[in-house]
Design a protein around this motif. Structure first.
Motif, PDB file in Angstrom:
ATOM      1  N   GLU A  24       0.838  -1.195   0.000  1.00 49.26           N
ATOM      2  CA  GLU A  24       0.000   0.000   0.000  1.00 49.26           C
ATOM      3  C   GLU A  24       0.872   1.245   0.000  1.00 49.26           C
ATOM      4  N   PRO A  25       0.344   2.386  -0.492  1.00 52.37           N
ATOM      5  CA  PRO A  25       1.134   3.623  -0.494  1.00 52.37           C
ATOM      6  C   PRO A  25       1.627   3.984   0.909  1.00 52.37           C
ATOM      7  N   LEU A  26       2.882   4.371   0.990  1.00 51.56           N
ATOM      8  CA  LEU A  26       3.497   4.710   2.274  1.00 51.56           C
ATOM      9  C   LEU A  26       3.434   6.219   2.513  1.00 51.56           C
ATOM     10  N   PRO A  27       3.495   6.638   3.777  1.00 50.45           N
ATOM     11  CA  PRO A  27       3.541   8.079   4.075  1.00 50.45           C
ATOM     12  C   PRO A  27       4.897   8.656   3.690  1.00 50.45           C
ATOM     13  N   LEU A  28       4.933   9.473   2.666  1.00 49.86           N
ATOM     14  CA  LEU A  28       6.186  10.009   2.148  1.00 49.86           C
ATOM     15  C   LEU A  28       6.482  11.365   2.769  1.00 49.86           C
ATOM     16  N   ARG A  29       7.768  11.629   2.995  1.00 45.78           N
ATOM     17  CA  ARG A  29       8.227  12.892   3.554  1.00 45.78           C
ATOM     18  C   ARG A  29       9.361  13.422   2.684  1.00 45.78           C
ATOM     19  N   ASP A  30       9.464  14.716   2.580  1.00 51.33           N
ATOM     20  CA  ASP A  30      10.548  15.319   1.803  1.00 51.33           C
ATOM     21  C   ASP A  30      11.810  15.376   2.652  1.00 51.33           C
ATOM     22  N   ARG A  31      12.864  14.790   2.129  1.00 50.93           N
ATOM     23  CA  ARG A  31      14.124  14.708   2.878  1.00 50.93           C
ATOM     24  C   ARG A  31      15.271  14.561   1.899  1.00 50.93           C
ATOM     25  N   ASP A  32      16.462  14.896   2.351  1.00 50.76           N
ATOM     26  CA  ASP A  32      17.660  14.786   1.520  1.00 50.76           C
ATOM     27  C   ASP A  32      18.068  13.317   1.437  1.00 50.76           C
ATOM     28  N   ILE A  33      17.843  12.698   0.294  1.00 49.34           N
ATOM     29  CA  ILE A  33      18.128  11.272   0.160  1.00 49.34           C
ATOM     30  C   ILE A  33      19.631  11.000   0.045  1.00 49.34           C
ATOM     31  N   VAL A  34      20.403  11.976  -0.385  1.00 47.35           N
ATOM     32  CA  VAL A  34      21.855  11.803  -0.429  1.00 47.35           C
ATOM     33  C   VAL A  34      22.409  11.715   0.994  1.00 47.35           C
ATOM     34  N   GLU A  35      22.002  12.637   1.840  1.00 47.84           N
ATOM     35  CA  GLU A  35      22.430  12.622   3.239  1.00 47.84           C
ATOM     36  C   GLU A  35      21.949  11.355   3.938  1.00 47.84           C
ATOM     37  N   PHE A  36      20.709  10.978   3.686  1.00 46.16           N
ATOM     38  CA  PHE A  36      20.113   9.784   4.275  1.00 46.16           C
ATOM     39  C   PHE A  36      20.920   8.534   3.897  1.00 46.16           C
ATOM     40  N   THR A  37      21.217   8.385   2.613  1.00 45.38           N
ATOM     41  CA  THR A  37      21.956   7.217   2.138  1.00 45.38           C
ATOM     42  C   THR A  37      23.380   7.195   2.686  1.00 45.38           C
ATOM     43  N   ALA A  38      24.028   8.353   2.685  1.00 45.36           N
ATOM     44  CA  ALA A  38      25.408   8.441   3.175  1.00 45.36           C
ATOM     45  C   ALA A  38      25.496   8.083   4.656  1.00 45.36           C
ATOM     46  N   ASP A  39      24.489   8.473   5.433  1.00 42.68           N
ATOM     47  CA  ASP A  39      24.488   8.184   6.864  1.00 42.68           C
ATOM     48  C   ASP A  39      24.392   6.679   7.118  1.00 42.68           C
ATOM     49  N   ILE A  40      23.458   6.010   6.440  1.00 35.00           N
ATOM     50  CA  ILE A  40      23.328   4.561   6.612  1.00 35.00           C
ATOM     51  C   ILE A  40      24.568   3.844   6.089  1.00 35.00           C
ATOM     52  N   PHE A  41      25.080   4.294   4.960  1.00 36.77           N
ATOM     53  CA  PHE A  41      26.283   3.676   4.409  1.00 36.77           C
ATOM     54  C   PHE A  41      27.444   3.772   5.407  1.00 36.77           C
ATOM     55  N   ALA A  42      27.642   4.945   6.013  1.00 37.21           N
ATOM     56  CA  ALA A  42      28.756   5.136   6.942  1.00 37.21           C
ATOM     57  C   ALA A  42      28.656   4.183   8.131  1.00 37.21           C
ATOM     58  N   LYS A  43      27.452   3.980   8.644  1.00 35.86           N
ATOM     59  CA  LYS A  43      27.267   3.073   9.787  1.00 35.86           C
ATOM     60  C   LYS A  43      27.560   1.633   9.378  1.00 35.86           C
ATOM     61  N   ALA A  44      27.095   1.249   8.203  1.00 37.52           N
ATOM     62  CA  ALA A  44      27.356  -0.114   7.733  1.00 37.52           C
ATOM     63  C   ALA A  44      28.837  -0.305   7.405  1.00 37.52           C
ATOM     64  N   LEU A  94      34.870  -6.055   9.980  1.00 34.23           N
ATOM     65  CA  LEU A  94      34.691  -7.256  10.794  1.00 34.23           C
ATOM     66  C   LEU A  94      34.347  -8.469   9.930  1.00 34.23           C
ATOM     67  N   ARG A  95      33.895  -8.210   8.710  1.00 30.54           N
ATOM     68  CA  ARG A  95      33.645  -9.284   7.747  1.00 30.54           C
ATOM     69  C   ARG A  95      34.766  -9.380   6.720  1.00 30.54           C
ATOM     70  N   GLY A  96      35.783  -8.539   6.854  1.00 36.23           N
ATOM     71  CA  GLY A  96      36.883  -8.531   5.899  1.00 36.23           C
ATOM     72  C   GLY A  96      36.488  -7.957   4.562  1.00 36.23           C
ATOM     73  N   LEU A  97      35.515  -7.026   4.553  1.00 38.30           N
ATOM     74  CA  LEU A  97      34.992  -6.475   3.311  1.00 38.30           C
ATOM     75  C   LEU A  97      35.392  -5.018   3.117  1.00 38.30           C
ATOM     76  N   GLU A  98      35.495  -4.625   1.865  1.00 38.53           N
ATOM     77  CA  GLU A  98      35.641  -3.222   1.510  1.00 38.53           C
ATOM     78  C   GLU A  98      34.280  -2.685   1.091  1.00 38.53           C
ATOM     79  N   THR A  99      34.069  -1.386   1.282  1.00 38.45           N
ATOM     80  CA  THR A  99      32.805  -0.761   0.908  1.00 38.45           C
ATOM     81  C   THR A  99      33.076   0.513   0.112  1.00 38.45           C
ATOM     82  N   ARG A 100      32.115   0.869  -0.733  1.00 38.12           N
ATOM     83  CA  ARG A 100      32.261   2.071  -1.559  1.00 38.12           C
ATOM     84  C   ARG A 100      30.890   2.706  -1.751  1.00 38.12           C
ATOM     85  N   LEU A 101      30.844   4.024  -1.650  1.00 41.08           N
ATOM     86  CA  LEU A 101      29.627   4.790  -1.905  1.00 41.08           C
ATOM     87  C   LEU A 101      29.830   5.603  -3.173  1.00 41.08           C
ATOM     88  N   VAL A 102      28.901   5.478  -4.123  1.00 39.42           N
ATOM     89  CA  VAL A 102      28.973   6.200  -5.391  1.00 39.42           C
ATOM     90  C   VAL A 102      27.741   7.093  -5.510  1.00 39.42           C
TER      91      VAL A 102
END
Length: 263
Positions: A71-91, A97-105
């Protein structure tokens, strides 16, 4: 007999209180100060913490079965670049700890658009958890955010073993595991079905691409638009007041990630 999904959030609500009581009882038996001084005790307590975080993640997935209604979700206007970068940084902080490299593009410095933050966080962490779980040490996990053709494209790509072509079509079905050569079974296989429900709740879609032996790429696509609504501060899920990223990625983390020295 079909499962009544409406019962799952109710069951999850009852499970949370019991899990919290168990966790705090365990914390009293192995307090942080004692764990700091005793590596053996810390290792045993880390296994308890790992199980707790995984159960809380499962409870959150049960609560999130409302997304399967598409079903349609309640949408809010927000900076999706900042949002994505924040979650990426935490992950990314947990990836070693898994021996992995990560990259954000991402080419954009910022971009305001309409989305449901709680739901999209659930989706992104689910894709990252899968990527972490199925990518061998030394591999690379890439998060890419693109704005093109009036759409927002958010993808997670790994360098894992890939998915057999005949299994790609059913990846987003309910109760279906991701199709990779899997570790011991964890969870209910709801993850990718929830992602598809979240995507459709945004008026979008999830797609998957894979080459065996080369890795997989999962992409969330939604319309690039504004809602005019302000952001709510109410969170959808529950992290027990602990490390939210570690909880969200707990299925893909080794026991040492839950040690007192890793907190």
């Amino acid at each position: 007999m079909d499962l009544d999904l409406s019962l799952l959030p109710q069951a999850a609500a009852q499970m949370r209180g019991a899990l919290s009581n168990l966790y705090f009882a365990a914390a009293r038996l192995a307090p942080a100060a004692a764990r700091e001084l005793d590596p053996e005790l810390d290792g045993k307590a880390a296994l308890v913490d790992q199980s707790y975080y995984r159960l809380i993640r499962l409870v959150n997935n049960l609560s999130a079965t409302v997304y399967l209604n598409e079903e349609p979700l309640p949408l809010r206007d927000r900076d999706i670049v900042e949002f994505t970068a924040d979650i990426f940084a935490k992950a990314a902080s947990l990836a070693p700890l898994r021996g992995l490299e990560t990259r954000l593009v991402c080419a954009a410095d910022s971009h305001i658009c309409a989305f449901c933050p709680d739901a999209l966080e659930q989706l992104l962490y689910q894709l990252l958890s899968n990527a972490f779980k199925f990518t061998p040490p030394g591999g690379l996990v890439t998060v890419e955010l693109r704005l093109t053709g009036g759409r927002v494209l958010l993808s997670v790509e790994d360098t894992g073993p890939g998915i057999a072509p005949e299994r790609l079509e059913s990846l987003f079905d309910s109760y279906h595991q991701a199709g990779h050569p899997a570790p011991p079974s964890q969870g209910l296989g709801l993850g990718l079905a929830l992602c598809q429900g979240i995507a459709k709740g945004h008026g979008g879609v999830m797609t998957a691409e894979s080459r065996q032996g080369k890795g997989s790429r999962f992409t969330f696509s939604m319309p690039d638009r504004l809602s005019g609504a302000t952001l709510s501060d109410v969170r959808f899920d529950y992290g027990g007041g602990f490390n939210h990223a570690l909880m969200a990625l707990s299925d893909s983390m080794p026991p040492e990630a839950f040690g007192i020295r890793s907190h």
